[in-house]
Motif scaffolding. Structure first.
Motif, PDB file in Angstrom:
ATOM      1  N   PHE A   1       0.882  -1.163   0.000  1.00 33.32           N
ATOM      2  CA  PHE A   1       0.000   0.000   0.000  1.00 33.32           C
ATOM      3  C   PHE A   1       0.920   1.214   0.000  1.00 33.32           C
ATOM      4  CE2 PHE A   1      -2.396  -3.301   2.300  1.00 33.32           C
ATOM      5  CZ  PHE A   1      -3.540  -3.359   1.524  1.00 33.32           C
TER       6      PHE A   1
ATOM      7  N   TYR B   1      -9.669 -13.652  -2.139  1.00 35.48           N
ATOM      8  CA  TYR B   1     -11.009 -13.491  -2.729  1.00 35.48           C
ATOM      9  C   TYR B   1     -11.099 -12.284  -3.659  1.00 35.48           C
ATOM     10  CZ  TYR B   1     -12.857 -10.326   1.060  1.00 35.48           C
ATOM     11  OH  TYR B   1     -13.121  -9.301   1.941  1.00 35.48           O
TER      12      TYR B   1
ATOM     13  N   PHE C   1     -10.447  -9.243  -3.583  1.00 32.50           N
ATOM     14  CA  PHE C   1     -10.923  -7.934  -3.125  1.00 32.50           C
ATOM     15  C   PHE C   1      -9.800  -6.917  -3.264  1.00 32.50           C
ATOM     16  CE2 PHE C   1     -11.876  -4.782   0.183  1.00 32.50           C
ATOM     17  CZ  PHE C   1     -13.204  -4.511  -0.087  1.00 32.50           C
ATOM     18  N   LEU C   2      -8.588  -7.355  -2.972  1.00 32.19           N
ATOM     19  CA  LEU C   2      -7.414  -6.498  -3.143  1.00 32.19           C
ATOM     20  C   LEU C   2      -6.592  -7.016  -4.312  1.00 32.19           C
ATOM     21  CD1 LEU C   2      -6.134  -6.081   0.526  1.00 32.19           C
ATOM     22  CD2 LEU C   2      -7.224  -4.336  -0.872  1.00 32.19           C
TER      23      LEU C   2
ATOM     24  N   ARG D   1     -13.788 -13.200 -11.366  1.00 29.52           N
ATOM     25  CA  ARG D   1     -15.206 -13.526 -11.261  1.00 29.52           C
ATOM     26  C   ARG D   1     -15.431 -15.006 -10.987  1.00 29.52           C
ATOM     27  NH1 ARG D   1     -19.138  -9.656 -12.857  1.00 29.52           N
ATOM     28  NH2 ARG D   1     -18.364  -8.886 -14.837  1.00 29.52           N
TER      29      ARG D   1
ATOM     30  N   LYS E   1     -14.339 -15.790  -7.373  1.00 26.71           N
ATOM     31  CA  LYS E   1     -15.303 -15.333  -6.364  1.00 26.71           C
ATOM     32  C   LYS E   1     -16.512 -16.256  -6.280  1.00 26.71           C
ATOM     33  CE  LYS E   1     -15.412 -10.849  -7.565  1.00 26.71           C
ATOM     34  NZ  LYS E   1     -15.837  -9.431  -7.406  1.00 26.71           N
ATOM     35  N   GLY E   2     -16.835 -16.898  -7.401  1.00 23.56           N
ATOM     36  CA  GLY E   2     -17.940 -17.843  -7.399  1.00 23.56           C
ATOM     37  C   GLY E   2     -17.641 -19.129  -6.634  1.00 23.56           C
TER      38      GLY E   2
ATOM     39  N   VAL F   1     -16.922 -16.093   1.775  1.00 18.24           N
ATOM     40  CA  VAL F   1     -16.148 -15.162   2.592  1.00 18.24           C
ATOM     41  C   VAL F   1     -16.907 -14.775   3.848  1.00 18.24           C
ATOM     42  CG1 VAL F   1     -14.955 -12.948   2.647  1.00 18.24           C
ATOM     43  CG2 VAL F   1     -15.128 -14.198   0.494  1.00 18.24           C
TER      44      VAL F   1
ATOM     45  N   GLU G   1     -15.531  -7.731   9.646  1.00 18.16           N
ATOM     46  CA  GLU G   1     -16.580  -6.792  10.034  1.00 18.16           C
ATOM     47  C   GLU G   1     -17.937  -7.356   9.652  1.00 18.16           C
ATOM     48  OE1 GLU G   1     -14.898  -3.847   7.516  1.00 18.16           O
ATOM     49  OE2 GLU G   1     -14.657  -2.451   9.198  1.00 18.16           O
TER      50      GLU G   1
ATOM     51  N   ASN H   1     -21.008  -7.247   7.833  1.00 19.17           N
ATOM     52  CA  ASN H   1     -21.592  -6.512   6.706  1.00 19.17           C
ATOM     53  C   ASN H   1     -22.856  -7.191   6.205  1.00 19.17           C
ATOM     54  OD1 ASN H   1     -20.616  -8.638   5.215  1.00 19.17           O
ATOM     55  ND2 ASN H   1     -18.981  -7.486   4.236  1.00 19.17           N
TER      56      ASN H   1
ATOM     57  N   ASP I   1     -26.853  -7.355   5.610  1.00 17.09           N
ATOM     58  CA  ASP I   1     -27.682  -6.287   5.062  1.00 17.09           C
ATOM     59  C   ASP I   1     -28.778  -5.924   6.076  1.00 17.09           C
ATOM     60  OD1 ASP I   1     -29.192  -4.580   3.488  1.00 17.09           O
ATOM     61  OD2 ASP I   1     -28.594  -5.652   1.673  1.00 17.09           O
TER      62      ASP I   1
ATOM     63  N   TYR J   1     -26.854 -12.946  -5.949  1.00 16.09           N
ATOM     64  CA  TYR J   1     -25.594 -12.410  -6.461  1.00 16.09           C
ATOM     65  C   TYR J   1     -24.746 -13.500  -7.123  1.00 16.09           C
ATOM     66  CZ  TYR J   1     -26.674  -8.402  -3.404  1.00 16.09           C
ATOM     67  OH  TYR J   1     -27.264  -7.337  -2.781  1.00 16.09           O
TER      68      TYR J   1
ATOM     69  N   LYS K   1     -28.814  -6.952 -10.489  1.00 22.71           N
ATOM     70  CA  LYS K   1     -28.950  -7.595  -9.177  1.00 22.71           C
ATOM     71  C   LYS K   1     -28.752  -6.565  -8.073  1.00 22.71           C
ATOM     72  CE  LYS K   1     -27.355 -11.974 -10.958  1.00 22.71           C
ATOM     73  NZ  LYS K   1     -28.376 -12.958 -10.596  1.00 22.71           N
TER      74      LYS K   1
ATOM     75  N   GLN L   1     -22.996   0.498   6.272  1.00 23.86           N
ATOM     76  CA  GLN L   1     -23.501  -0.876   6.197  1.00 23.86           C
ATOM     77  C   GLN L   1     -22.501  -1.832   5.548  1.00 23.86           C
ATOM     78  OE1 GLN L   1     -27.352  -0.879   4.285  1.00 23.86           O
ATOM     79  NE2 GLN L   1     -28.211   0.572   5.714  1.00 23.86           N
ATOM     80  N   LYS L   2     -21.463  -1.301   4.904  1.00 25.21           N
ATOM     81  CA  LYS L   2     -20.456  -2.109   4.198  1.00 25.21           C
ATOM     82  C   LYS L   2     -21.100  -3.028   3.158  1.00 25.21           C
ATOM     83  CE  LYS L   2     -17.374  -0.917   7.477  1.00 25.21           C
ATOM     84  NZ  LYS L   2     -16.562   0.239   7.166  1.00 25.21           N
TER      85      LYS L   2
ATOM     86  N   ALA M   1     -17.608  -9.324  -2.773  1.00 30.15           N
ATOM     87  CA  ALA M   1     -17.069 -10.657  -2.480  1.00 30.15           C
ATOM     88  C   ALA M   1     -17.774 -11.753  -3.288  1.00 30.15           C
ATOM     89  CB  ALA M   1     -17.175 -10.952  -0.987  1.00 30.15           C
ATOM     90  N   THR M   2     -18.790 -11.401  -4.031  1.00 33.53           N
ATOM     91  CA  THR M   2     -19.497 -12.351  -4.899  1.00 33.53           C
ATOM     92  C   THR M   2     -19.058 -12.083  -6.346  1.00 33.53           C
ATOM     93  OG1 THR M   2     -21.397 -10.971  -5.469  1.00 33.53           O
ATOM     94  CG2 THR M   2     -21.466 -12.042  -3.320  1.00 33.53           C
ATOM     95  N   PRO M   3     -19.557 -12.838  -7.315  1.00 34.17           N
ATOM     96  CA  PRO M   3     -19.092 -12.588  -8.697  1.00 34.17           C
ATOM     97  C   PRO M   3     -19.414 -11.189  -9.248  1.00 34.17           C
ATOM     98  CG  PRO M   3     -20.006 -14.785  -8.526  1.00 34.17           C
ATOM     99  CD  PRO M   3     -20.313 -14.107  -7.219  1.00 34.17           C
ATOM    100  N   ILE M   4     -20.049 -10.351  -8.484  1.00 32.39           N
ATOM    101  CA  ILE M   4     -20.365  -8.998  -8.967  1.00 32.39           C
ATOM    102  C   ILE M   4     -19.144  -8.088  -8.752  1.00 32.39           C
ATOM    103  CG2 ILE M   4     -21.895  -7.018  -8.632  1.00 32.39           C
ATOM    104  CD1 ILE M   4     -24.062  -9.024  -7.769  1.00 32.39           C
TER     105      ILE M   4
END
Lengths: 307, 264
Positions: A18, A55, A57-58, A77, A80-81, A85, A89, A91, A93, A108, B11, B93-94, B101-104
């Motif tokens: 970073f 995963y 993300f980074l 992609r 991630k499928g 994860v 934190e 997260n 919904d 998703y 989605k 809400q992150k 973290a999903t295929p999106i």
């Protein structure tokens, strides 16, 4: 399930910077399918950064990282499928109920609605959240939220489950419940990578541990082997006493004596080494316990406070 | 350079739409009451002090402000959705982290949020349009095209909002664009009074709401009015071109800024 010898995750010279800070410094590791591998290290060691690169993300700064033969740089992609994860934190919904959280998340992953609902119901059952099916997420306890996040991570029936500090902040009951569930998943053959700074967690759950510090893997092995190799069998703990320390050093030349503050810790390679000494100091409040991963950890990473 | 988008954008859109329909009652009633209040208080109340047909195109005051109210609903619906509401989803809400973290992809999350902002603009302004029509103020069948303008105008304000969200260090930051950008447009874009001659050029160049108001007013009455020396048709075409270019630029920019913020 795949054969247990198959390498599912492979990192070579994996590096993450970073700006000028190197969070992960050229690490190599492999994770075989069906195993539970733990990244153990102090805060800021690079555990979470490594998981986040797995995963996708980074983005990776340098080196190679593949998941099931797929490259994180180009096939994010697909990767991630294949991954579930469970982030550090919460997260979840908060705009949806418990079951709806799972259903929306399943969407998703392109899981059809009927199948999603079926899996969601099964997962709620597995994580003992059936009664909370229609509850608002905000009304759940910390332990329930954690279990719901794990349920959510399994909705796509992942090949690899990433658990980033899965029990941080949970009470003992909540933690043991999560441990039981992780053990069950392991038995079912799910490949698990977890990060933790709780030694007993790594000891209780992992087949293999990677001890990380300052972005490097400083040691790897099965928990028991690491303990045997670095600490031994028995640990004696007592308040500092000059005479006792001298006696210990004289009579047991093989042991390792560590003094910090007014506490003394003595590490012995053999069981029962301390029995004779204790008899000479009957009025001392002595504790003898099994060596554990915490001893290994402190030995390898030092006692300096991190962050 | 251009974001890579797939069907997965929907989605993200659908997630927001489902939350919206859950709270439809609290979302619907205020959007309907506000224009009624404005039309009654300003249109009829204040309008009583003006003569009939004194506003451009021979409009009465209530006829003049009706397209302004529809346009303001377009701007507010999308801008506030993609500033405050998106910021809450991203920061508190992150939710973006969970979806990424999903295929999106990040691109798709931001595009989905922006499309949802445009949808909110369409919903809110269509409610206002219905109220306006109920007051007998929609005099041309072309008024039925207003939701189309609403969606594309909303897409611009949502994209602009998303740029601010990408740059916002905290939620209080939105006071800047809200008071320095949105409020001036609310007042100066030909909403409640004709744009003064001296700022007509500036309004056409720098206040996108002006174009939305011009198009909405033209479609509501079937009569596009000249402005700043341009003919009615030219004003409409300029508006369409301006919106198309600005929307493309800010839509792409918002995704870039968001990626910079979210992916380290």
């Amino acid at each position: 399930m795949m054969g247990s010898s198959e390498v599912l995750i492979k990192a070579r010279g994996l590096t993450k910077r970073f700006n000028s800070f190197t969070a992960v410094d050229g690490i190599d590791f492999e994770v075989c399918s069906g195993k539970c591998v733990g990244f153990l290290g102090p805060n800021g060691a690079g555990k979470t950064t490594t998981v986040r690169m797995i995963y996708c993300f980074l983005p990776v700064t340098d080196g190679e990282l593949t998941v099931a033969g797929l490259d994180v740089k180009t096939q994010d992609r697909q990767i991630k499928g294949l991954i579930g994860v469970c982030p550090q934190e919460d997260n979840l919904d908060p705009d949806f109920s418990v079951i709806k959280n799972l259903q929306v998340y399943a969407r998703y992953f392109d899981i059809p609605k009927q199948e999603a609902t079926k899996r969601a119901e099964e997962l709620l059952k597995f994580f003992a959240l059936e009664e909370k099916r229609n509850a608002h997420v905000e009304s759940l306890s910390g332990g329930m939220k954690r279990r719901l996040i794990m349920a959510r991570a399994l909705i796509n029936q992942p090949k690899v489950l990433l658990l980033d500090e899965p029990t941080t902040g949970l009470d003992p009951q909540g933690r043991h419940l999560v441990w039981d569930e992780i053990r069950t998943l392991r038995k079912q053959g799910v490949t698990i990578i977890l990060t933790t700074h709780y030694m007993e967690e790594a000891e209780a759950l992992c087949d293999r541990i990677l001890v990380v510090d300052n972005g490097k893997i400083i040691q790897t092995g099965a928990p028991k082997e690491l303990i045997k190799q670095y600490v031994g069998k028995d640990v004696l703990e007592v308040e500092y006493d000059e005479q006792m320390v001298q006696t210990l050093k004289q009579e047991l030349p093989d042991v390792e004596v560590e003094v910090f503050g007014d506490q003394v810790r003595v590490f012995a390679k053999q069981h029962g080494s301390f029995e004779q000494i204790i008899k000479q100091f009957p009025d001392k409040n002595v504790t003898i316990r099994n060596a554990n991963l915490e001893d290994v950890f402190l030995k390898l990473t030092g006692r300096r406070l991190r962050e | 350079m251009m974001p890579k988008l797939t069907y997965r954008v929907w989605k993200v859109w659908r997630r927001n739409a489902e939350v919206f329909t859950k709270t439809i009652f609290v979302n619907f009633i205020p959007s309907m009451l506000e224009p009624i209040l404005y039309l009654a208080a300003f249109g009829l109340g204040l309008g009583a002090y003006f003569g009939a047909e004194v506003f451009p195109g021979g409009a009465s005051y209530i006829q003049f402000i009706a397209p302004g109210l529809i346009s303001i609903a377009i701007m507010y619906g999308s801008f506030f959705e993609c500033t405050y509401a998106s910021f809450v989803r991203m920061y508190f809400q992150k939710s973006f982290d969970a979806i990424i973290a999903t295929p999106i992809s990040v691109d798709e999350v931001i595009a989905g949020e922006t499309l949802w902002g445009a949808t909110r603009a369409t919903i809110n302004s269509t409610i206002v349009l219905a109220v306006v029509a109920a007051f007998g103020l929609a005099s041309s069948p072309t008024a039925l095209l207003i939701p189309v303008v609403a969606f594309f105008g909303g897409l611009l304000f949502a994209s602009l909002a998303m740029c601010f969200t990408a740059l916002a260090p905290s939620i209080d930051f939105f006071n800047f664009p809200a008071f320095l950008f949105i409020t001036p447009m609310f007042i100066l874009s030909g909403t409640f009074f004709p744009i003064p001659d001296v700022i007509q050029g500036a309004a056409l160049g720098a206040l996108p709401l002006t174009h939305v108001v011009n198009l909405t007013r033209g479609l509501l009455t079937g009569n596009f009015l000249p402005l700043a020396g341009l003919s009615g048709v030219s004003v409409a075409l300029l508006g369409l071109a301006w919106l198309a270019v600005a929307t493309t630029v800010f839509f792409v920019l918002s995704i870039h800024l968001m990626k910079k913020r979210l992916i380290k």
